[in-house]
Design a protein around this motif. Structure first.
Motif, PDB file in Angstrom:
ATOM      1  N   ARG A 186       0.823  -1.222   0.000  1.00  0.00           N
ATOM      2  CA  ARG A 186       0.000   0.000   0.000  1.00  0.00           C
ATOM      3  C   ARG A 186       0.849   1.262   0.000  1.00  0.00           C
ATOM      4  N   ARG A 187       1.919   1.260   0.790  1.00  0.00           N
ATOM      5  CA  ARG A 187       2.770   2.456   0.806  1.00  0.00           C
ATOM      6  C   ARG A 187       3.403   2.679  -0.561  1.00  0.00           C
ATOM      7  N   ARG A 188       3.864   1.608  -1.179  1.00  0.00           N
ATOM      8  CA  ARG A 188       4.469   1.729  -2.507  1.00  0.00           C
ATOM      9  C   ARG A 188       3.483   2.326  -3.503  1.00  0.00           C
ATOM     10  N   LEU A 189       2.242   1.851  -3.471  1.00  0.00           N
ATOM     11  CA  LEU A 189       1.218   2.382  -4.368  1.00  0.00           C
ATOM     12  C   LEU A 189       0.906   3.841  -4.048  1.00  0.00           C
ATOM     13  N   PHE A 190       0.823   4.160  -2.757  1.00  0.00           N
ATOM     14  CA  PHE A 190       0.533   5.531  -2.319  1.00  0.00           C
ATOM     15  C   PHE A 190       1.617   6.490  -2.803  1.00  0.00           C
ATOM     16  N   LEU A 191       2.891   6.123  -2.637  1.00  0.00           N
ATOM     17  CA  LEU A 191       3.994   6.984  -3.059  1.00  0.00           C
ATOM     18  C   LEU A 191       4.036   7.130  -4.576  1.00  0.00           C
ATOM     19  N   THR A 192       3.773   6.033  -5.279  1.00  0.00           N
ATOM     20  CA  THR A 192       3.729   6.098  -6.747  1.00  0.00           C
ATOM     21  C   THR A 192       2.615   7.042  -7.209  1.00  0.00           C
ATOM     22  N   GLY A 193       1.459   6.932  -6.547  1.00  0.00           N
ATOM     23  CA  GLY A 193       0.350   7.813  -6.895  1.00  0.00           C
ATOM     24  C   GLY A 193       0.672   9.273  -6.638  1.00  0.00           C
ATOM     25  N   LEU A 194       1.319   9.564  -5.512  1.00  0.00           N
ATOM     26  CA  LEU A 194       1.700  10.944  -5.203  1.00  0.00           C
ATOM     27  C   LEU A 194       2.653  11.509  -6.247  1.00  0.00           C
ATOM     28  N   ALA A 195       3.672  10.719  -6.611  1.00  0.00           N
ATOM     29  CA  ALA A 195       4.645  11.185  -7.605  1.00  0.00           C
ATOM     30  C   ALA A 195       3.965  11.436  -8.951  1.00  0.00           C
ATOM     31  N   LEU A 196       3.077  10.524  -9.362  1.00  0.00           N
ATOM     32  CA  LEU A 196       2.365  10.696 -10.622  1.00  0.00           C
ATOM     33  C   LEU A 196       1.441  11.898 -10.565  1.00  0.00           C
ATOM     34  N   PHE A 197       0.776  12.106  -9.420  1.00  0.00           N
ATOM     35  CA  PHE A 197      -0.147  13.233  -9.287  1.00  0.00           C
ATOM     36  C   PHE A 197       0.603  14.560  -9.424  1.00  0.00           C
ATOM     37  N   GLY A 198       1.755  14.667  -8.758  1.00  0.00           N
ATOM     38  CA  GLY A 198       2.528  15.900  -8.859  1.00  0.00           C
ATOM     39  C   GLY A 198       2.988  16.160 -10.281  1.00  0.00           C
ATOM     40  N   THR A 199       3.467  15.119 -10.970  1.00  0.00           N
ATOM     41  CA  THR A 199       3.919  15.264 -12.350  1.00  0.00           C
ATOM     42  C   THR A 199       2.769  15.644 -13.277  1.00  0.00           C
ATOM     43  N   ALA A 200       1.623  14.968 -13.099  1.00  0.00           N
ATOM     44  CA  ALA A 200       0.453  15.252 -13.936  1.00  0.00           C
ATOM     45  C   ALA A 200      -0.052  16.679 -13.715  1.00  0.00           C
ATOM     46  N   SER A 201      -0.007  17.149 -12.465  1.00  0.00           N
ATOM     47  CA  SER A 201      -0.455  18.516 -12.175  1.00  0.00           C
ATOM     48  C   SER A 201       0.449  19.547 -12.836  1.00  0.00           C
ATOM     49  N   LEU A 202       1.758  19.264 -12.867  1.00  0.00           N
ATOM     50  CA  LEU A 202       2.679  20.162 -13.569  1.00  0.00           C
ATOM     51  C   LEU A 202       2.390  20.173 -15.070  1.00  0.00           C
ATOM     52  N   LEU A 203       2.101  19.007 -15.629  1.00  0.00           N
ATOM     53  CA  LEU A 203       1.751  18.938 -17.056  1.00  0.00           C
ATOM     54  C   LEU A 203       0.509  19.761 -17.340  1.00  0.00           C
ATOM     55  N   ALA A 204      -0.520  19.643 -16.480  1.00  0.00           N
ATOM     56  CA  ALA A 204      -1.741  20.424 -16.669  1.00  0.00           C
ATOM     57  C   ALA A 204      -1.478  21.917 -16.470  1.00  0.00           C
ATOM     58  N   THR A 205      -0.586  22.261 -15.551  1.00  0.00           N
ATOM     59  CA  THR A 205      -0.276  23.667 -15.294  1.00  0.00           C
ATOM     60  C   THR A 205       0.344  24.331 -16.516  1.00  0.00           C
ATOM     61  N   PHE A 206       1.254  23.639 -17.159  1.00  0.00           N
ATOM     62  CA  PHE A 206       1.983  24.213 -18.298  1.00  0.00           C
ATOM     63  C   PHE A 206       1.468  23.698 -19.640  1.00  0.00           C
TER      64      PHE A 206
END
Length: 482
Positions: A91-111
């Motif tokens: 679960r922690r591995r999935l949670f951390l992967t999701g956080l990293a992907l969310f931050g990257t995706a938000s940057l993509l949407a921002t720019f």
């Protein structure tokens, strides 16, 4: 009933049963709740900014729907699958992967430089949310044991979930006016960057010690069914149920979910344990959750139309009305754990649904007079307080007594119910307001149906869960042993 011989999972360290949480417990709760708040913020922060976003990126009016749908499809469609993956592989591995992907995706949407890049960012945000939410909730329920500690933790989590949605509505308008629509997406990336570095050192890992095979046929049918259903309902909210694509995907969703039930009944290692779905706590608790989410989202939708088009309030003034609602929800969250501790999750769920239905019924007194805004503020705030109580108590009802190795599945069901509830309310009832020749009359019709559905659900849940037994009997029943 066959006894489950699956080896017990590696159990993470659990907090004490005392009424006070340690500093580390609070930090763990902060990380998990901050991630939940971030995802809840993403559900609403973009709503007010859509017209400006469309002009900037050259998106058509119909294309703007995909700014919402591109997030909703993966966030709802992959919840059950990712919840089970977390159970099996960490679960922690999935949670951390999701956080990293969310931050990257938000940057993509921002720019984002065109509609395609923006929608890709939104879709990746939704995929990340489908990993963060069930993994975060199952980490919470396995870290904080049943009793006062879990009640308090879920109370805080439920409060921030409700508050995040409301804050998003207000913050989206302010950020868009002061900066630009891009700042709404940038805010989400900041949240991810704050939470991600803290999580690895605080969160325990938990998973089943062996590596059983994933139920691939079950994963394909349930994910395809949920994707089809959410697409059909999201599209119907904008164009109605008459479109060929809506009809085809709605039928496909129903058939795929029926196939999923058939596949699971014959699988040796099912993605979803059908005996779990037959537990009264799971079945009736999720019904309460589905109703409270779908009907409250409908109230917010029709009240937004009423406040702006009938009373003539600005978007900012409308945001203030819902800001009061958010504050009152936060107040309810402070006391929710105490109420549940005194009356139990079942009684709190039934009472909260009843209160939500009654206060929504009070909104039938709305008219075209400007002073009606005060009735709207008071009634929707009190309804939201009850709604918050229902959110927390249905989560507790569904997950109580569930073994640690199935907590990801149980919380996946909780969050799937939440996502489907947020999706179906507006197309099913909200369309009655938007297609009515007289908006106020249409709003009254929607509110009357909304209140009636919630009150009927309260009765059904009360009967379905039955009288509260001694705690040991309740736990045995929740585990499917009675």
């Amino acid at each position: 009933m066959a006894i489950d011989t699956t080896p017990s999972p590696v159990r993470p360290p659990q907090v004490t049963l005392g009424t006070r949480l340690s500093t580390r417990d609070k930090l763990v709760l902060f990380v998990l709740c901050a991630a939940q708040f971030m995802v809840a913020l993403d559900f609403s922060v973009l709503n007010v900014a859509l017209p400006v976003l469309g002009q900037d990126l050259g998106m058509s009016q119909s294309g703007l729907q995909w700014a919402v749908t591109a997030f909703a499809l993966p966030s709802g469609g992959f919840l059950l699958l990712f919840g089970r993956i977390g159970d099996l592989y960490g679960r922690r591995r999935l949670f951390l992967t999701g956080l990293a992907l969310f931050g990257t995706a938000s940057l993509l949407a921002t720019f984002a430089w065109d509609p395609a890049s923006f929608l890709a960012g939104r879709a990746l945000q939704g995929l990340a949310a489908a990993a963060i939410v069930p993994a975060g909730m199952s980490l919470l329920t396995t870290t904080f044991p049943e009793g006062p500690a879990r009640d308090r933790a879920l109370g805080v989590s439920g409060t921030l979930l409700s508050l995040g949605f409301t804050v998003g509505m207000v913050a989206g308008g302010v950020l868009t006016d002061v900066l630009s629509w891009r700042s709404t997406m940038g805010l989400l990336s900041v949240f991810a960057l704050i939470v991600l570095p803290l999580a690895p050192g605080l969160l325990p890992e938990s998973r089943t010690p062996d590596r059983p095979r994933l139920d691939f046929p079950g994963a394909v049918t349930v994910t395809g069914g949920l994707l089809s259903l959410i697409y059909a309902l999201s599209t119907a909210a904008d164009r109605g149920f008459g479109g060929a694509d809506v009809i085809v995907t709605l039928v496909a969703g129903v058939l795929l979910l029926a196939a999923f039930v058939y596949v699971e009944s014959r699988s040796r290692a099912p993605l979803v344990s059908l005996p779990m779905l037959r537990r009264r706590t799971v079945a009736w608790g999720n019904l309460g959750g589905l109703v409270t989410f779908s009907m409250m989202s409908t109230v917010v939708f029709v009240l937004t139309l009423y406040l702006q088009e009938t009373l003539g309030l600005s978007a900012f003034e409308t945001g203030l009305v819902f800001g009061v609602q958010g504050v009152m929800s936060a107040v309810a969250g402070v006391y929710a754990a105490k109420v549940i501790g005194r009356f139990g999750a079942r009684r709190t769920l039934v009472g909260s649904l009843t209160g939500q239905g009654l206060f929504v019924a009070a909104l039938l007194g709305l008219n075209a007079h400007p002073w009606s805004v005060w009735l709207a503020v008071v009634a929707v705030s009190l309804a939201s307080m009850c709604h918050l109580g229902a959110i927390i108590s249905y989560g507790l009802t569904v997950t109580s007594g569930v073994p640690n190795d199935e907590q990801g599945l149980a919380t996946g069901l909780v969050t799937s119910t939440q996502q489907v509830g947020l999706t179906i309310g507006i197309p099913l009832l909200g369309v009655l307001a938007t297609t009515s020749s007289d908006l106020l009359s249409g709003v009254h019709t929607v509110l009357a149906l909304d209140a009636g559905i919630v009150l009927v659900a309260a009765v059904l849940v009360a009967v379905g869960l039955g009288r509260r037994k001694a705690s040991g009997a309740v736990e045995a029943e929740a585990l499917g042993l009675r």
